[in-house]
Design a protein around this motif. Structure first.
Motif, short mmCIF file in Angstrom:
data_model
loop_
_atom_site.label_atom_id
_atom_site.label_comp_id
_atom_site.label_asym_id
_atom_site.label_seq_id
_atom_site.Cartn_x
_atom_site.Cartn_y
_atom_site.Cartn_z
N ILE A 1 0.84 -1.20 0.00
CA ILE A 1 0.00 0.00 0.00
C ILE A 1 0.88 1.25 0.00
CG2 ILE A 1 -1.65 1.32 1.39
CD1 ILE A 1 -2.78 -1.40 2.34
N PHE A 2 1.95 1.23 0.77
CA PHE A 2 2.87 2.37 0.84
C PHE A 2 3.41 2.69 -0.56
CE2 PHE A 2 5.70 3.93 4.61
CZ PHE A 2 5.41 5.24 4.28
N ARG A 3 3.83 1.67 -1.28
CA ARG A 3 4.38 1.89 -2.62
C ARG A 3 3.31 2.43 -3.58
NH1 ARG A 3 6.64 -3.19 -1.38
NH2 ARG A 3 5.22 -4.25 -2.84
N GLU A 4 2.08 1.97 -3.41
CA GLU A 4 0.99 2.43 -4.29
C GLU A 4 0.62 3.88 -4.03
OE1 GLU A 4 -1.27 -1.93 -4.52
OE2 GLU A 4 -2.19 -0.25 -3.44
N GLU A 5 0.59 4.26 -2.76
CA GLU A 5 0.08 5.59 -2.40
C GLU A 5 1.15 6.68 -2.40
OE1 GLU A 5 -3.04 6.39 -2.04
OE2 GLU A 5 -3.84 4.35 -2.19
N ILE A 6 2.41 6.32 -2.11
CA ILE A 6 3.49 7.29 -2.02
C ILE A 6 4.56 6.88 -3.04
CG2 ILE A 6 5.15 8.45 -0.51
CD1 ILE A 6 2.24 8.90 0.31
N PRO A 7 4.52 7.46 -4.24
CA PRO A 7 5.42 7.00 -5.31
C PRO A 7 6.91 7.24 -5.02
CG PRO A 7 3.59 8.32 -6.18
CD PRO A 7 3.57 8.48 -4.70
N ASN A 8 7.22 8.29 -4.28
CA ASN A 8 8.62 8.66 -4.04
C ASN A 8 9.19 7.80 -2.92
OD1 ASN A 8 11.09 9.83 -3.50
ND2 ASN A 8 10.31 11.92 -3.39
N GLN A 9 10.14 6.91 -3.25
CA GLN A 9 10.71 6.00 -2.24
C GLN A 9 11.41 6.76 -1.13
OE1 GLN A 9 12.82 2.68 -3.84
NE2 GLN A 9 13.56 1.94 -1.86
N PHE A 10 11.99 7.91 -1.44
CA PHE A 10 12.69 8.69 -0.41
C PHE A 10 11.73 9.16 0.68
CE2 PHE A 10 15.99 8.91 -3.61
CZ PHE A 10 17.15 8.94 -2.86
N GLN A 11 10.44 9.25 0.36
CA GLN A 11 9.45 9.70 1.34
C GLN A 11 8.93 8.58 2.22
OE1 GLN A 11 6.69 12.35 -1.26
NE2 GLN A 11 6.56 13.13 0.84
N ARG A 12 9.20 7.35 1.84
CA ARG A 12 8.68 6.22 2.60
C ARG A 12 9.69 5.81 3.66
NH1 ARG A 12 7.27 4.32 -2.95
NH2 ARG A 12 8.97 2.79 -2.82
N GLY A 13 9.34 6.04 4.94
CA GLY A 13 10.27 5.80 6.03
C GLY A 13 9.89 4.59 6.87
N LEU A 14 10.92 3.97 7.47
CA LEU A 14 10.71 2.85 8.37
C LEU A 14 11.54 3.06 9.63
CD1 LEU A 14 9.60 -0.04 8.96
CD2 LEU A 14 11.74 -0.92 7.96
N TRP A 15 10.88 3.00 10.77
CA TRP A 15 11.54 3.09 12.08
C TRP A 15 11.43 1.70 12.72
CZ3 TRP A 15 11.68 7.21 9.50
CH2 TRP A 15 12.12 8.44 9.97
#
Length: 617
Positions: free
Chosen positions: A405-419
């Motif tokens: 879902i993250f990849r579908e909704e937020i195209p920019n990988q740099f914006q997708r964070g994991l803690w």
């Protein structure tokens, strides 16, 4: 504190004559006197320079206009600085000010009723000083005691009456279920005796001979204080000043100044449905308990007088001023580089002073994939990192679905964070999904090398953003409420410089199945730990609101949080939570239910520590 006063709204002869007329028309002289009292009191804080004012006083006779069903909008619009907000009105009428009260009469039930309609202009620009004190009171409004303008003199008479009430036993237009709609009459029918005296002035005089209202209270051990059209009653203060113990029968009424006055020392509060059990309740009381209340009332009489109420109003306004100044210095979510989405409270660690208060929460939860998608969509156009966080998000049972879902909704990988503190079996999907990493194994041997290698590949080789924290860290305590440690002004100065607000992020969580938004990730933790819901609706663009729109959350959470105090905390692996009295409920709950080690802060600790300090392994 400085207050600008619109003098013309009370000193104009035309307006003043109308004020007198309205007071005579509906017997509202006490309410007019409240307006005069505050007008004179606020002169102590007056500034002629509106630019430097913290507040603006609008001396309009609100009660008089409301009972005459006149909208004072034209008078309000005279105020030249409405755009500044923080305009004070004395609005001491009987029923709801901003919205309907529980028993407020409809126009159909009583065409002559006061408050024919609410005022559409009465919004967040105004602070009301009110008598109708309810739990739903607007966060800025100030409830006061109905103090007396004339001295209630002490009378040297025998208290030969057990319970008394003098006044209207039944009000027109109130339903039978209302205590003054018929139930008080039924109580009189069942229980009246030589020691229990209730009725109109004529009825009481017919039984006791010539007697005044205050003389009856002076002869009574207990005085009934039932609700009328409104929840408040003059009788409460009149009974106290007469030395009689009030029995408050007014569901929904919140006694004013509860943070200063311990009302259990002076009166009894009884649900209206228990009215017919009142005599049994009184007969179970000991003589010593009754005498102690009487002594408390006599000793603390000043709490129920005008001067104390004025002092409390000034203190409340000063607190609002400190808070407003602090809030104005804080970051809104729009100006943060990161916004967190908490997808679970499940975690394989149990760190000291966990910023998610995981060991203080009652049950485990996971955000649904559907809610995760909605959370991401609410952050459309946010330019910073959206951090998937927990707990440990990698233990979410549908982690890989969330990544999809993250990849579908937020195209920019740099914006997708994991803690995370350990990715377990999810290395491949993590490399495909995330471009911002916060890797903190807390010196756990099973995760140290794995996360170090992930950081090397993702950050050093592929050029994504992220940090890897080797070794243990020291967590500043969250449960050491800053309000327990500093006076009001200094407390708000500390809050305005909070590390979490300056350097961390806002948050979206799932609370009882519903998505809720918070200006601060730690604020969300307190709600989840207490099982409460002070979150804002998660709608598209919620994060664009100015910080002032989160003022309700800031005032609710920040004063009870330990982060602004910057106390030295425990190492994460010590698994100890430090707390102060305001958060003892959370600390003791985790100790009792989960065997958590807790430590009551009982001495001065070294200050000026970051919320989390990292140490090399």
């Amino acid at each position: 504190m400085k207050i600008f006063i619109y003098h013309d709204l009370i000193l104009s002869n035309e307006i003043w004559q109308k004020n007198i007329f309205y007071a005579e028309l509906n017997r509202l002289y006490p309410h007019l006197q409240y307006l005069i009292d505050f007008y004179n009191f606020f002169k102590k804080y007056e500034t002629k320079n509106a630019d430097e004012a913290d507040f603006f006083f609008v001396p309009i006779f609100m009660a008089g206009l409301q009972f005459a069903n006149i909208d004072p909008e034209l008078l309000v619009n005279y105020c030249a600085y409405l755009h500044r907000g923080r305009h004070i009105l004395v609005s001491t009428g009987d029923v709801g000010q901003r919205k309907e009260s529980r028993h407020e009469m409809t126009h159909e039930a009583n065409p002559l009723r006061a408050y024919d309609k609410k005022y559409v202009w009465m919004d967040d620009r105004f602070i009301l000083i009110v008598l109708e004190s309810l739990a739903s009171l607007h966060r800025r409004d100030i409830a006061i005691l109905p103090y007396q303008h004339k001295e209630v003199k002490k009378q040297d008479v025998e208290r030969d009456i057990l319970i008394s009430f003098m006044g209207g036993m039944k009000h027109l237009h109130l339903s039978e279920e209302h205590i003054r709609g018929g139930r008080l009459l039924e109580f009189k029918r069942r229980f009246e005796s030589n020691k229990i005296v209730l009725g109109s002035p004529d009825e009481v005089a017919g039984k006791l001979g010539e007697i005044t209202y205050h003389n009856l209270m002076a002869r009574s051990i207990f005085s009934l204080c039932p609700a009328g059209y409104g929840r408040w009653s003059f009788r409460l203060v009149e009974a106290l000043l007469s030395g009689s113990i009030p029995i408050l029968l007014s569901d929904g009424y919140v006694l004013p100044f509860g943070d200063t006055i311990d009302w259990n020392k002076y009166c009894y509060i009884m649900e209206e449905r228990h009215l017919f059990g009142l005599t049994d309740f009184i007969h179970r009381l000991s003589i010593d308990e009754i005498r102690e209340k009487q002594e408390n009332i006599a000793k603390d009489k000043h709490l129920f007088e005008k001067e104390f109420t004025m002092e409390q109003v000034a203190n409340n306004l000063e607190k609002q001023s400190y808070a407003d100044t602090a809030i104005g210095k804080m970051r809104s979510p729009e100006h943060m580089q990161i916004i967190c989405v908490d997808v679970t409270n499940k975690c394989d660690l149990a760190c000291s002073n966990c910023t998610r208060l995981l060991k203080n929460q009652d049950s485990l939860w996971e955000m649904t994939p559907e809610n995760f998608r909605l959370a991401l969509r609410s952050l459309r156009d946010f330019k910073g990192i959206i951090a998937m966080i927990g707990g440990n998000p990698c233990v979410h049972t549908q982690f890989e679905k969330l990544c999809e879902i993250f990849r579908e909704e937020i195209p920019n990988q740099f914006q997708r964070g994991l803690w995370t503190n350990n990715y377990f079996k999810h290395r491949e999907v993590i490399e495909k999904t995330f471009g911002g990493l916060n890797l903190n194994p807390h010196n756990e041997e099973r995760a140290n090398e794995k996360l170090k290698d992930l950081h090397n590949v993702m950050v050093n080789q592929r050029g994504f953003n992220g940090g890897y924290y080797v070794g243990n860290s020291r967590h500043a305590p969250l449960l050491t409420a800053v309000k327990d440690l500093y006076p009001e002004k200094e407390m708000w100065e500390k809050i305005s410089g909070c590390d979490v607000n300056r350097e961390w992020s806002a948050s979206i969580v799932q609370n009882n199945g519903n998505l809720r938004a918070y200006f601060c990730e730690v604020a969300a933790s307190f709600d989840l730990a207490r099982g409460t819901d002070n979150g804002h609706p998660v709608v598209e663009g919620w994060w664009k609101k100015p910080i002032q729109d989160f003022g309700d959350q800031i005032k609710h959470f920040c004063t009870g949080c330990g982060v602004p105090a910057r106390l030295r905390g425990s190492m994460d692996n010590e698994q100890i939570d430090t707390y102060t009295k305001s958060n003892s409920d959370l600390a003791l709950k985790s100790e009792q239910n989960k065997g958590r080690k807790i430590k009551l802060l009982d001495s001065d600790e070294a200050l000026n520590h970051k919320v989390t300090e990292y140490f090399a392994g």
